[in-house]
Every structure is written in C-alpha cells, then in structure tokens.
Design a protein around this motif. Structure first.
Motif, PDB file in Angstrom:
ATOM      1  N   ALA A   4       6.291   1.514  -3.547  1.00 38.25           N
ATOM      2  CA  ALA A   4       6.661   2.538  -2.189  1.00 38.25           C
ATOM      3  C   ALA A   4       5.644   1.259  -0.634  1.00 38.25           C
ATOM      4  O   ALA A   4       6.443   1.695   0.191  1.00 38.25           O
ATOM      5  CB  ALA A   4       4.955   3.281  -2.131  1.00 38.25           C
ATOM      6  N   LYS A   5       5.632   0.751  -1.514  1.00 42.98           N
ATOM      7  CA  LYS A   5       4.877  -0.651  -0.161  1.00 42.98           C
ATOM      8  C   LYS A   5       6.144  -1.548   0.117  1.00 42.98           C
ATOM      9  O   LYS A   5       6.159  -1.425   1.305  1.00 42.98           O
ATOM     10  CB  LYS A   5       3.921  -1.627  -1.169  1.00 42.98           C
ATOM     11  CG  LYS A   5       4.032  -3.131  -0.091  1.00 42.98           C
ATOM     12  CD  LYS A   5       3.030  -4.076  -0.766  1.00 42.98           C
ATOM     13  CE  LYS A   5       2.387  -4.736   0.530  1.00 42.98           C
ATOM     14  NZ  LYS A   5       1.501  -6.263  -0.610  1.00 42.98           N
TER      15      LYS A   5
ATOM     16  N   GLN B 202       8.168   0.957   2.942  1.00 39.04           N
ATOM     17  CA  GLN B 202       6.929   1.239   4.338  1.00 39.04           C
ATOM     18  C   GLN B 202       8.185   0.819   5.787  1.00 39.04           C
ATOM     19  O   GLN B 202       8.462   1.430   6.415  1.00 39.04           O
ATOM     20  CB  GLN B 202       5.920   0.067   4.228  1.00 39.04           C
ATOM     21  CG  GLN B 202       5.450   1.418   5.593  1.00 39.04           C
ATOM     22  CD  GLN B 202       5.265  -0.083   6.805  1.00 39.04           C
ATOM     23  OE1 GLN B 202       5.506  -1.437   6.446  1.00 39.04           O
ATOM     24  NE2 GLN B 202       4.664  -0.146   7.895  1.00 39.04           N
TER      25      GLN B 202
ATOM     26  N   THR C 111      10.386   6.739   6.156  1.00 39.08           N
ATOM     27  CA  THR C 111       9.312   7.797   6.939  1.00 39.08           C
ATOM     28  C   THR C 111       7.835   7.875   5.558  1.00 39.08           C
ATOM     29  O   THR C 111       7.693   8.020   4.638  1.00 39.08           O
ATOM     30  CB  THR C 111       9.198   8.978   6.968  1.00 39.08           C
ATOM     31  OG1 THR C 111       9.652   9.869   6.177  1.00 39.08           O
ATOM     32  CG2 THR C 111      10.272   8.898   8.122  1.00 39.08           C
ATOM     33  N   VAL C 112       6.971   8.141   6.735  1.00 38.82           N
ATOM     34  CA  VAL C 112       5.487   8.265   5.285  1.00 38.82           C
ATOM     35  C   VAL C 112       5.882   9.307   4.411  1.00 38.82           C
ATOM     36  O   VAL C 112       5.174   9.458   2.913  1.00 38.82           O
ATOM     37  CB  VAL C 112       3.759   8.385   6.212  1.00 38.82           C
ATOM     38  CG1 VAL C 112       2.813   9.452   5.469  1.00 38.82           C
ATOM     39  CG2 VAL C 112       3.784   7.250   7.356  1.00 38.82           C
TER      40      VAL C 112
ATOM     41  N   VAL D 242       8.388   8.389   1.506  1.00 35.93           N
ATOM     42  CA  VAL D 242       7.876   7.771   0.640  1.00 35.93           C
ATOM     43  C   VAL D 242       6.911   8.764  -0.463  1.00 35.93           C
ATOM     44  O   VAL D 242       7.160   8.195  -1.291  1.00 35.93           O
ATOM     45  CB  VAL D 242       6.591   6.987   1.408  1.00 35.93           C
ATOM     46  CG1 VAL D 242       5.879   6.220   0.620  1.00 35.93           C
ATOM     47  CG2 VAL D 242       7.908   5.499   2.043  1.00 35.93           C
ATOM     48  N   LYS D 243       6.564   9.264   0.385  1.00 41.39           N
ATOM     49  CA  LYS D 243       5.111  10.305  -0.221  1.00 41.39           C
ATOM     50  C   LYS D 243       6.426  10.833  -1.485  1.00 41.39           C
ATOM     51  O   LYS D 243       5.836  11.325  -2.680  1.00 41.39           O
ATOM     52  CB  LYS D 243       4.358  11.225   0.128  1.00 41.39           C
ATOM     53  CG  LYS D 243       3.028  10.362   0.636  1.00 41.39           C
ATOM     54  CD  LYS D 243       2.541  11.165   1.621  1.00 41.39           C
ATOM     55  CE  LYS D 243       1.956  12.856   0.840  1.00 41.39           C
ATOM     56  NZ  LYS D 243       1.837  13.308   2.760  1.00 41.39           N
TER      57      LYS D 243
ATOM     58  N   ILE E  51      -0.647   8.365   1.229  1.00 44.06           N
ATOM     59  CA  ILE E  51      -0.795   7.467   2.060  1.00 44.06           C
ATOM     60  C   ILE E  51      -1.766   7.246   3.416  1.00 44.06           C
ATOM     61  O   ILE E  51      -2.269   8.784   3.933  1.00 44.06           O
ATOM     62  CB  ILE E  51       0.748   6.973   2.291  1.00 44.06           C
ATOM     63  CG1 ILE E  51       1.748   6.810   1.304  1.00 44.06           C
ATOM     64  CG2 ILE E  51       0.438   5.702   3.354  1.00 44.06           C
ATOM     65  CD1 ILE E  51       3.138   6.273   1.510  1.00 44.06           C
TER      66      ILE E  51
ATOM     67  N   TRP F 187       3.265   5.303  10.426  1.00 42.07           N
ATOM     68  CA  TRP F 187       2.596   3.958   9.334  1.00 42.07           C
ATOM     69  C   TRP F 187       2.038   3.685  10.490  1.00 42.07           C
ATOM     70  O   TRP F 187       1.778   3.547  12.295  1.00 42.07           O
ATOM     71  CB  TRP F 187       3.865   3.268   9.365  1.00 42.07           C
ATOM     72  CG  TRP F 187       4.902   3.759   8.032  1.00 42.07           C
ATOM     73  CD1 TRP F 187       6.014   4.218   8.604  1.00 42.07           C
ATOM     74  CD2 TRP F 187       4.048   3.117   6.887  1.00 42.07           C
ATOM     75  NE1 TRP F 187       6.941   4.459   7.239  1.00 42.07           N
ATOM     76  CE2 TRP F 187       5.695   4.270   6.285  1.00 42.07           C
ATOM     77  CE3 TRP F 187       3.270   3.433   6.514  1.00 42.07           C
ATOM     78  CZ2 TRP F 187       5.937   4.561   4.774  1.00 42.07           C
ATOM     79  CZ3 TRP F 187       3.176   3.998   5.284  1.00 42.07           C
ATOM     80  CH2 TRP F 187       4.227   4.306   4.359  1.00 42.07           C
TER      81      TRP F 187
ATOM     82  N   GLU G 179       0.926  -2.770   9.912  1.00 43.80           N
ATOM     83  CA  GLU G 179       0.529  -3.667   9.154  1.00 43.80           C
ATOM     84  C   GLU G 179      -1.009  -3.887   8.656  1.00 43.80           C
ATOM     85  O   GLU G 179      -1.778  -4.883   9.221  1.00 43.80           O
ATOM     86  CB  GLU G 179       1.565  -5.091   9.015  1.00 43.80           C
ATOM     87  CG  GLU G 179       1.764  -6.200   7.500  1.00 43.80           C
ATOM     88  CD  GLU G 179       2.354  -7.066   7.729  1.00 43.80           C
ATOM     89  OE1 GLU G 179       2.324  -8.235   6.551  1.00 43.80           O
ATOM     90  OE2 GLU G 179       3.017  -7.118   8.898  1.00 43.80           O
TER      91      GLU G 179
ATOM     92  N   ASN H 108      -2.657   0.100   6.840  1.00 47.25           N
ATOM     93  CA  ASN H 108      -2.403   1.503   5.052  1.00 47.25           C
ATOM     94  C   ASN H 108      -2.559   1.441   4.120  1.00 47.25           C
ATOM     95  O   ASN H 108      -2.873   0.383   3.384  1.00 47.25           O
ATOM     96  CB  ASN H 108      -0.823   1.477   5.167  1.00 47.25           C
ATOM     97  CG  ASN H 108      -0.174   1.862   6.636  1.00 47.25           C
ATOM     98  OD1 ASN H 108      -0.081   2.425   7.268  1.00 47.25           O
ATOM     99  ND2 ASN H 108       0.380   0.930   7.443  1.00 47.25           N
TER     100      ASN H 108
ATOM    101  N   ALA I 282      -1.809   3.045   0.082  1.00 45.12           N
ATOM    102  CA  ALA I 282      -1.784   4.325  -1.137  1.00 45.12           C
ATOM    103  C   ALA I 282      -2.272   4.613  -2.180  1.00 45.12           C
ATOM    104  O   ALA I 282      -2.762   3.477  -2.715  1.00 45.12           O
ATOM    105  CB  ALA I 282       0.010   3.870  -1.410  1.00 45.12           C
TER     106      ALA I 282
END
Length: 280
Positions: A210-211, A214, A218-219, A222-223, A243, A255, A258, A261, A263
């Motif tokens: 998941a990382k 990024q 999109t968020v 990834v979810k 997230i 997002w 860096e 964020n 998870a």
C-alpha cells in the motif's frame, strides 16, 4: 532487578533514590516479547531508574472474552527480565491500581482521535487506556514514558492526554519490532494457531505494498486494493483498513505530503485480533 506489587512499596523505593534521579516508565500488559525489551533497553539507556509495569487493565477491554483470553505469563516475564538487572518490575493487582473501583475514574474527551478505527470498533477502549496510564503516571511519576508505534492510535491518545493534563513528562515513541517475516511483534501472537500465524504474515505485506502504491493510486483505490488482498486470503477477516492523517487520525480523501500519511489495519486471524500500521 526489583519486584513490587504494592504502590506504597514502589514509591518508597523510588523516593529513597532521591529527587535527582530520572525515572523512565515502560507500561506493559505482560506476555513480554522483544518489542517490549526494545522499549526497556531504550529506557535503561536514557534514565537513572526504569519501572516496567505488568498489568492487564480490565477497563480497556470492551469484550469480556478478549480480557479472559489475554495471555498472562508473569513467571515467564520475570524470567525474561532477569538479564536486565537494573529494571524495577511493578506488577500490581486490580485492587491496587483501582482502590476505589472503576466508577470513580475520570472520563476523557479525546475527540476526534478516539472516534475512528480502534475507537469506532472498540467503544470505551481509549477511555480505559487513558484511565490506567494516568493512574500509573501518578504512581511512578516518570520523566519519560515509552510506547511502541505498533499501537499508533494509542500513542496519539496518550500524547493528547499528557497535553490535556499538562503532565511534566516526555512521551517517547519507539519503532515497531517485527518478526523475520515482517509480522509486528505482539503479545497476542502467542495465541495464533499455526494456520493463523501463516496467514497473519500477509498483514505487513499488504501495508508495505500500500505504501509503494501511494504515488500511483488514489487513497480510495489503495483502500479497495488492500481490502481485496485481505479478503483474497480466504482466512483473514478485516475489521478495517484506513489511511489517515498522522496527527489527527482522520480519514484521508487525498494524499498528504510525504511522511504525513498512516495506513492502519485491524484483522482477525482466526480468533486473534491483530493491528498494525505504516507511516509514509
């Protein structure tokens, strides 16, 4: 190594050491592993005295069955700690920690930190955490207290409580210790069946993947991907994969820069509930 079960005896010992001695505090619920030992080693390196508590706190369990099944291994714990000759073990009874019962303990307002993730799935959990940690801070009166990042939301709650109460101590955040396959070390791991332990190794894999996604996804994408990966095991049961913002823990739609964020995941591996997280 010193071992105390009574508040009076512990405080008498600490007071005899003098007001100029710095005290580090490592709160645990026992069933110790190398993650706890890493906290202890850091505390020993940074303080004159270190108190490690062993106490399974009933007020933070919203599920009576979870409280019943939580591993209690005081003899093994003491044996593990014997190599650390300077540690002060404090293993009180429930009555010693809560002499006036549970009803007279304070209620905390941790909003919005306690309204999501663990707070949403375990009602009352963080109020119980706040109560017991505040009580131990009063007993031990440390200058520094050490907590692992595996319990990322708990760490945020403790920092919030310390700020609310204007406590004169530093909350030290320590990296998560992991098994060779990446699974976060946890006292609950010892309750995993061999089959559950095998499938649990998927948790850190999903977090790391998941990382890496990024910059590309999109968020929400990834979810959805992470949820699908857990479901595809055919064994693990997902409570949540979120997230969130590292500071306020609120769910993200887009997002953050860096490093801001996080998870967070909670999964049942058989009957054992495991949590983990990764910051990126």
């Amino acid at each position: 190594m010193k071992f105390f079960e009574k508040v009076f005896d512990l405080q008498a010992f600490l007071n005899a050491k003098g007001a100029n001695s710095t005290i580090g505090f490592v709160p645990t619920m026992g069933a110790l592993h190398n993650g706890h030992i890493s906290l202890l080693k850091k505390a020993l390196a940074e303080n004159d005295l270190v108190v490690l508590s062993i106490f399974v706190n009933p007020t933070q369990f919203n599920n009576p069955e979870d409280l019943k099944n939580y591993p209690r291994t005081i003899k093994e714990d003491v044996k593990l700690l014997q190599q650390h000759v300077d540690v002060i073990i404090f293993a009180p009874s429930v009555e010693e920690v809560y002499p006036e019962g549970f009803g007279n303990q304070p209620d905390f307002d941790f909003s919005p930190l306690d309204k999501v993730m663990e707070g949403a799935f375990r009602p009352g959990h963080f109020n119980g955490v706040g109560r017991v940690v505040k009580r131990f801070f009063e007993i031990v009166n440390p200058q520094r207290a050490y907590f692992g990042q595996k319990d990322f939301q708990q760490l945020a709650i403790i920092k919030n409580m310390a700020a609310q109460l204007n406590l004169p101590l530093e909350i030290i955040s320590c990296p998560t210790e992991r098994e060779t396959d990446g699974l976060a070390m946890s006292s609950r791991n010892r309750n995993l069946t061999p089959e559950a332990r095998k499938f649990a190794a998927a948790i850190p894999v999903v977090l790391n993947e998941a990382k890496s996604m990024q910059p590309l996804k999109t968020v929400q994408q990834v979810k959805e991907w992470a949820t699908g990966q857990i479901e595809a095991t055919g064994f693990l049961q997902l409570d949540y994969f979120e997230i969130a913002d590292v500071k306020n823990l609120q769910h993200l739609q887009n997002w953050n820069p860096e490093g801001n964020n996080v998870a967070c995941i909670a999964v049942f591996a058989g009957k054992v509930r495991l949590i983990d997280n990764i910051v990126f």
